[in-house]
Design a protein around this motif. Structure first.
Motif, PDB file in Angstrom:
ATOM      1  N   PHE A 271      50.465  40.861  45.109  1.00 36.36           N
ATOM      2  CA  PHE A 271      50.078  41.339  43.783  1.00 36.36           C
ATOM      3  C   PHE A 271      48.582  41.142  43.556  1.00 36.36           C
ATOM      4  CE2 PHE A 271      49.197  40.013  39.367  1.00 36.36           C
ATOM      5  CZ  PHE A 271      49.406  41.217  38.730  1.00 36.36           C
ATOM      6  N   ILE A 272      48.091  39.964  43.895  1.00 41.25           N
ATOM      7  CA  ILE A 272      46.663  39.666  43.724  1.00 41.25           C
ATOM      8  C   ILE A 272      45.819  40.630  44.559  1.00 41.25           C
ATOM      9  CG2 ILE A 272      44.871  37.921  44.164  1.00 41.25           C
ATOM     10  CD1 ILE A 272      46.662  37.244  41.751  1.00 41.25           C
ATOM     11  N   GLU A 273      46.166  40.787  45.824  1.00 40.09           N
ATOM     12  CA  GLU A 273      45.398  41.645  46.725  1.00 40.09           C
ATOM     13  C   GLU A 273      45.504  43.119  46.345  1.00 40.09           C
ATOM     14  OE1 GLU A 273      46.829  40.464  50.574  1.00 40.09           O
ATOM     15  OE2 GLU A 273      45.465  38.742  50.650  1.00 40.09           O
ATOM     16  N   ALA A 274      46.654  43.553  45.812  1.00 44.28           N
ATOM     17  CA  ALA A 274      46.825  44.952  45.396  1.00 44.28           C
ATOM     18  C   ALA A 274      45.857  45.312  44.265  1.00 44.28           C
ATOM     19  CB  ALA A 274      48.264  45.203  44.956  1.00 44.28           C
ATOM     20  N   ASN A 275      45.398  44.297  43.539  1.00 47.32           N
ATOM     21  CA  ASN A 275      44.454  44.510  42.453  1.00 47.32           C
ATOM     22  C   ASN A 275      43.013  44.177  42.855  1.00 47.32           C
ATOM     23  OD1 ASN A 275      45.984  45.237  39.841  1.00 47.32           O
ATOM     24  ND2 ASN A 275      47.257  43.683  40.816  1.00 47.32           N
ATOM     25  N   ASN A 276      42.798  43.969  44.165  1.00 49.53           N
ATOM     26  CA  ASN A 276      41.476  43.617  44.698  1.00 49.53           C
ATOM     27  C   ASN A 276      40.923  42.339  44.066  1.00 49.53           C
ATOM     28  OD1 ASN A 276      41.274  45.812  46.533  1.00 49.53           O
ATOM     29  ND2 ASN A 276      40.823  47.140  44.782  1.00 49.53           N
ATOM     30  N   TRP A 277      41.815  41.384  43.806  1.00 55.24           N
ATOM     31  CA  TRP A 277      41.427  40.089  43.279  1.00 55.24           C
ATOM     32  C   TRP A 277      41.532  39.060  44.406  1.00 55.24           C
ATOM     33  CZ3 TRP A 277      45.511  40.463  38.827  1.00 55.24           C
ATOM     34  CH2 TRP A 277      45.131  41.455  37.924  1.00 55.24           C
ATOM     35  N   SER A 278      41.171  37.834  44.120  1.00 59.91           N
ATOM     36  CA  SER A 278      41.359  36.766  45.102  1.00 59.91           C
ATOM     37  C   SER A 278      41.970  35.562  44.387  1.00 59.91           C
ATOM     38  CB  SER A 278      40.042  36.389  45.774  1.00 59.91           C
ATOM     39  OG  SER A 278      39.119  35.906  44.822  1.00 59.91           O
TER      40      SER A 278
END
Length: 67
Positions: A29-36
């Motif tokens: 979920f985090i990576e799908a939103n380009n977050w870390s």
């Protein structure tokens, strides 16, 4: 400039879902939103932290001992 959100809380999940499975879904979920994400996770069952070997650790409300 960076903006960060500190997360403090618990997520209730089905008993059949393992910590590793939850972690994989959370990171996806985090990576799908380009977050870390930086930090860790602990498994809690019936108010007790679960040690890596599967035994009960300290109670979540016990501030006198480390997890």
């Amino acid at each position: 400039m960076r903006k960060e959100i500190e997360i403090q809380g618990c997520v209730e999940i089905p008993e059949s879902l393992t910590l590793d499975e939850f972690y994989d879904k959370f990171i996806a979920f985090i990576e799908a939103n380009n977050w870390s994400f930086g930090g860790g996770m602990n498994e809690i069952i019936d108010g007790f932290y679960i040690n890596p070997d599967g035994t009960k650790g300290t109670h979540v409300l016990d501030e006198s001992e480390e997890k």
